[in-house]
Design an enzyme around this catalytic site. Structure first.
Site, PDB file in Angstrom:
ATOM      1  N   SER A   1       0.831  -1.210   0.000  1.00 13.10           N
ATOM      2  CA  SER A   1       0.000   0.000   0.000  1.00 13.10           C
ATOM      3  C   SER A   1       0.860   1.252   0.000  1.00 13.10           C
ATOM      4  O   SER A   1       1.926   1.302   0.634  1.00 13.10           O
ATOM      5  CB  SER A   1      -0.905   0.020   1.232  1.00 13.10           C
ATOM      6  OG  SER A   1      -1.961  -0.880   1.093  1.00 13.10           O
ATOM      7  N   GLY A   2       0.357   2.288  -0.697  1.00 15.85           N
ATOM      8  CA  GLY A   2       1.081   3.557  -0.740  1.00 15.85           C
ATOM      9  C   GLY A   2       2.485   3.358  -1.259  1.00 15.85           C
ATOM     10  O   GLY A   2       2.726   2.735  -2.294  1.00 15.85           O
TER      11      GLY A   2
ATOM     12  N   GLY B   1      -3.964  -0.269   5.089  1.00 13.62           N
ATOM     13  CA  GLY B   1      -3.742  -0.028   3.669  1.00 13.62           C
ATOM     14  C   GLY B   1      -4.589   1.131   3.200  1.00 13.62           C
ATOM     15  O   GLY B   1      -4.977   2.000   3.990  1.00 13.62           O
ATOM     16  N   GLY B   2      -4.912   1.128   1.916  1.00 13.84           N
ATOM     17  CA  GLY B   2      -5.681   2.224   1.337  1.00 13.84           C
ATOM     18  C   GLY B   2      -7.129   1.858   1.076  1.00 13.84           C
ATOM     19  O   GLY B   2      -7.616   0.798   1.492  1.00 13.84           O
ATOM     20  N   ASP B   3      -7.826   2.738   0.347  1.00 12.67           N
ATOM     21  CA  ASP B   3      -9.242   2.528   0.054  1.00 12.67           C
ATOM     22  C   ASP B   3      -9.469   1.270  -0.779  1.00 12.67           C
ATOM     23  O   ASP B   3     -10.434   0.533  -0.557  1.00 12.67           O
ATOM     24  CB  ASP B   3      -9.808   3.747  -0.684  1.00 12.67           C
ATOM     25  CG  ASP B   3      -9.785   5.001   0.172  1.00 12.67           C
ATOM     26  OD1 ASP B   3      -9.864   4.868   1.409  1.00 12.67           O
ATOM     27  OD2 ASP B   3      -9.672   6.109  -0.390  1.00 12.67           O
TER      28      ASP B   3
ATOM     29  N   PHE C   1      -7.662  -1.455  -0.847  1.00 14.33           N
ATOM     30  CA  PHE C   1      -7.449  -2.635  -0.023  1.00 14.33           C
ATOM     31  C   PHE C   1      -8.662  -2.893   0.866  1.00 14.33           C
ATOM     32  O   PHE C   1      -9.090  -4.036   1.026  1.00 14.33           O
ATOM     33  CB  PHE C   1      -6.189  -2.451   0.822  1.00 14.33           C
ATOM     34  CG  PHE C   1      -5.774  -3.669   1.593  1.00 14.33           C
ATOM     35  CD1 PHE C   1      -5.548  -4.865   0.949  1.00 14.33           C
ATOM     36  CD2 PHE C   1      -5.597  -3.610   2.964  1.00 14.33           C
ATOM     37  CE1 PHE C   1      -5.158  -5.998   1.656  1.00 14.33           C
ATOM     38  CE2 PHE C   1      -5.212  -4.721   3.688  1.00 14.33           C
ATOM     39  CZ  PHE C   1      -4.982  -5.932   3.028  1.00 14.33           C
TER      40      PHE C   1
ATOM     41  N   SER D   1      -2.727   5.624  -0.874  1.00 14.03           N
ATOM     42  CA  SER D   1      -2.366   6.793  -1.679  1.00 14.03           C
ATOM     43  C   SER D   1      -3.296   7.971  -1.446  1.00 14.03           C
ATOM     44  O   SER D   1      -2.885   9.122  -1.577  1.00 14.03           O
ATOM     45  CB  SER D   1      -2.382   6.420  -3.172  1.00 14.03           C
ATOM     46  OG  SER D   1      -1.526   5.340  -3.437  1.00 14.03           O
TER      47      SER D   1
END
Length: 587
Positions: free
Chosen positions: A175-176, A231-233, A235, A308
C-alpha cells in the site's frame, strides 16, 4: 495534608466516599512524573489530580517554577485505552519544587519509587481531528498502593462499552509507498497495551484478503470483534467485498422497465456472488447464514491509513493519521457507513448477460476516473505518484463517452433540506441557484442525519409511483459518491455536504465541455471552499439508485480505486450497511 517534624508527608492513602454507592470516589496522594505531588482522584467519569504543595510556605515563591497554564489535570475513562504497572524507577518532581528547598537539600528533584502508567490521548489544539498519544506516569513508595490503583482503573475501563478484545488484521505491504508493514509496526504497541488480541495476515498477492475473508467460516468470524485493514481505500474495498460476497443477501438494484437484462425481476431475484469460488469455499466450510446474521450488531471494520488517498479515513475520522485511527479502534468508537451495491450486467457490448456484483464504500466513477485507474496500472512502480502522472495524461486526451444514465427521483423529505438536492445545477457559474454555504448540512461527529440503527440497512424500496429521470449525451465522467471523499488534494471532497449514512448517492455527471472549462472544474475541486459543481456542464443529483448504459464497446469503472468492467450497470445504496471504528470528523 499533614506533616511531621521532619517535614515529611504523612499520607492519607485512601479516602473512599462510601456514601455514594453508585460511583465511590477514591483518592490518595501520589507523585506525577514531571509535575510533583498531587492528590489523585478517581470518580465515575475518570481521573483528576491537583497539586498538593503550597506556593507561599517559605517566602521563596518568586523562585518557584509555576505549573503550566495548559497542563492537563484530568482525563476521562472514555479517553483512556490502557493502564499498566511499570517497573521501579525514577519519578521527576522538579516542576513543583522551590529553588530554596532544592539548594538546602530539603527536597530532591528525583526519587525512585513504584510506578504505574495511564495511557490515553489528547486532541491536537491546531487540528482537533488529530489525536495525540498522552501518557501519565504516577509514582508511590508502596507497591500495594500502585497495584490498587491499577486494578481499580482497569475495572473502570472494563465497564466501557463497545471496546474490542479480538481483531482480525489485514496488512497490505504494497500500500502507498510500500509502507503497510511499517504503518502497522507504529501502532501495534497501542493494541498490545490495550490487551487486544490480533491475528495479523500480511497479504502476499492481489486478491489475497478477498479470498481469506470469503473463505473464513462464520464460526471463526464470530470470534472477532472487528476486521482491520492496514492499507488504502482499494485494499479496504477488497476486504469488504470478500466479506459481503458470501454473506449479504439482497435483491438486485431497481431499474426502469426498459433496462435490458434477463435475470428475474428486480424485486425477487437475489444478487449473485461475484464468482463461484466463493460459493465453493462456503460449502467446504459449512457456512450457514443462521450462524452469522447480517447486518451484524457487533462486528465492525477499521482502517489504518497507509494508502495513496485514504478518503474513507479522512471522511470518518477527519485525519489521515495511523495513530488517530488506531485510537478510534481500541476505544471502540462506532459510526455507520452507507455501502453501494454495483451490478455489472454486461462487461462489454458483445458480452452475454452475466451479473457480477461488487460493493463500494466511497466512490464509483466512469470516464475520466476509469481511464485514470486503467492508465495508472501501467506505472505501479511509481507508487502514489502514478495517479498524478496518469491523471495528467488522461486529462490531456480529453476523451468523452456516449452513455445514458437513469436515476430515481428522490421523494420530498429525503434530501436533508439542501436547496440543490435532487436537481441539476445550471449556468457557467450560477450563484442564484446554488445553496449558501451556511445552508449546507455538513456531516460531523454525532451527525443527526446519520444517527441510524442497523435495521435501516435494507435495499431501497422503490414505490410504484417512483419516477425514473434520464440524462443522455457525451460525458467526460460519471461519478457516484457514497461519501464526500475528502482527501489531501480535494479538501472538501467531491461533494462537501455528502453524509456517511443518509441512504443516498451523489450522482455527478460531467458533460462534454471545452478543455479549459474542465480544467476550471478540476481546480475548484482542489480549493477549500470551492464550487466544483456550479457549472453548466455539471449535473448533480441525489438518488438511492441509478442505471448506466454505454454506447461504446467497452466501459471501465473505478470502484474505490479498483478496476471494474461494466458496459451496462445498475447500482443502489444500502443505508448504514456496515459500521466502522470511527466517530466522524469534528471539524
Amino acid at each position: 495534608m499533614e506533616r511531621n517534624g521532619d517535614d515529611n508527608i504523612v499520607e492519607k492513602e485512601l479516602a473512599v466516599n462510601e456514601g455514594d454507592c453508585e460511583a465511590p470516589i477514591l483518592n490518595s496522594s501520589v507523585f506525577l512524573d514531571n509535575f510533583g505531588e498531587v492528590l489523585l482522584t478517581h470518580d465515575s467519569d475518570g481521573l483528576s489530580w491537583k497539586p498538593l504543595t503550597s506556593f507561599d510556605d517559605d517566602g521563596s515563591s518568586c523562585l518557584r517554577i509555576k505549573f503550566g497554564a495548559k497542563l492537563p489535570n484530568e482525563i476521562k475513562f472514555s479517553d483512556v485505552y490502557a493502564v499498566e504497572l511499570t517497573d521501579y524507577g525514577l519519578i521527576h518532581k522538579g516542576n513543583c519544587l522551590t529553588a530554596a528547598n532544592i539548594l538546602m537539600r530539603r527536597e530532591s528533584p528525583d526519587s525512585e519509587m513504584f510506578r504505574f502508567m495511564v495511557h490515553g490521548f489528547q486532541k491536537s489544539e491546531r487540528q482537533p481531528n488529530l489525536w495525540v498519544l498522552a501518557e501519565y506516569t504516577f509514582g508511590h513508595r508502596d507497591l500495594p498502593i500502585c497495584e490498587m490503583w491499577v486494578n481499580r482503573l482497569n475495572a473502570s475501563l472494563n465497564l466501557e462499552e463497545g471496546r474490542p478484545k479480538n481483531l482480525l488484521v489485514f496488512v497490505n505491504p504494497m500500500s502507498g509507498k510500500t509502507k503497510g508493514c511499517r504503518t502497522w509496526e507504529t501502532v501495534a504497541s497501542i493494541f498490545a497495551r490495550a490487551k487486544i488480541k490480533t491475528k495479523v495476515v500480511v497479504t502476499e498477492r492481489a486478491g489475497h484478503a478477498f479470498d481469506v475473508m470469503a473463505s473464513t467460516t462464520n464460526k471463526e468470524l464470530n470470534s472477532y470483534d472487528g476486521v482491520i485493514a492496514v492499507g488504502g481505500d482499494g485494499f479496504f474495498n477488497e476486504i469488504l467485498n470478500g466479506f459481503l460476497s458470501s454473506r449479504h443477501k439482497a435483491p438486485y438494484p431497481p431499474a426502469p422497465s426498459d433496462f435490458v437484462h434477463s435475470v428475474g425481476s428486480n424485486d425477487d431475484s437475489l444478487a449473485q456472488k461475484p464468482d463461484e469460488k466463493v460459493a465453493e469455499a462456503s460449502d467446504q466450510n459449512d457456512v450457514q447464514d443462521s450462524e452469522f446474521p447480517y447486518p451484524h450488531e457487533w462486528l465492525r471494520f477499521g482502517i489504518i491509513p497507509a494508502g495513496s488517498t485514504d478518503a474513507i479515513v479522512m471522511c470518518t475520522t477527519g485525519a489521515r493519521d495511523a495513530v488517530t485511527s488506531a485510537l478510534h479502534i481500541v476505544l471502540g468508537k462506532r459510526v455507520y457507513l452507507d455501502i453501494a451495491q454495483i451490478v455489472s450486467w454486461k462487461a462489454t457490448a458483445a458480452s452475454k448477460v452475466e451479473p457480477c456484483v461488487r460493493y463500494a464504500a466511497s466512490f464509483a466513477g466512469y470516464g475520466f476516473y476509469g481511464d485514470v485507474i486503467t492508465e495508472s496500472e501501467k506505472y505501479r512502480w511509481m507508487g502514489p505518484k502514478r495517479y498524478d502522472f496518469a491523471g495528467t495524461k488522461v486529462f490531456l486526451r480529453h476523451r468523452s463517452y456516449e452513455a445514458e444514465i437513469a436515476y430515481l427521483e428522490v421523494e420530498s423529505g429525503r434530501t436533508n433540506a439542501a436547496p440543490d438536492r435532487g436537481c441539476c445545477r445550471l449556468g457557467i457559474l450560477q450563484t442564484s441557484g446554488s445553496p449558501n454555504k451556511s445552508d449546507r448540512v455538513i456531516c460531523r461527529t454525532n451527525c443527526n442525519i446519520c444517527k441510524i440503527k442497523s435495521s435501516c440497512s435494507t435495499p431501497y424500496s422503490c414505490p410504484e409511483e417512483a419516477r425514473w429521470l434520464r440524462s443522455r449525451g457525451r460525458f467526460l465522467s460519471v461519478g457516484a459518491a457514497v461519501i464526500s471523499n475528502r482527501n489531501e488534494k480535494a479538501p472538501d471532497g467531491l461533494v462537501v455536504d455528502a453524509h456517511l449514512a443518509d441512504g443516498l448517492l451523489h450522482l455527478i455527471l460531467i458533460k462534454d465541455c471545452p478543455h479549459v472549462l474542465y480544467l476550471w472544474h478540476l481546480i475548484e475541486l482542489t480549493r477549500k471552499g470551492g464550487n466544483p459543481l456550479n457549472f453548466k456542464f455539471v449535473e448533480h443529483y441525489k438518488t438511492p439508485a441509478f442505471t448506466f448504459t454505454s454506447s461504446g464497446n467497452e466501459s471501465v469503472w473505478n470502484l474505490d480505486g479498483e478496476l471494474f468492467r461494466a458496459h451496462q450497470l445498475s447500482a443502489q445504496v444500502f443505508q448504514g450497511l456496515i459500521s466502522l471504528f470511527a466517530s466522524g470528523p469534528e471539524v
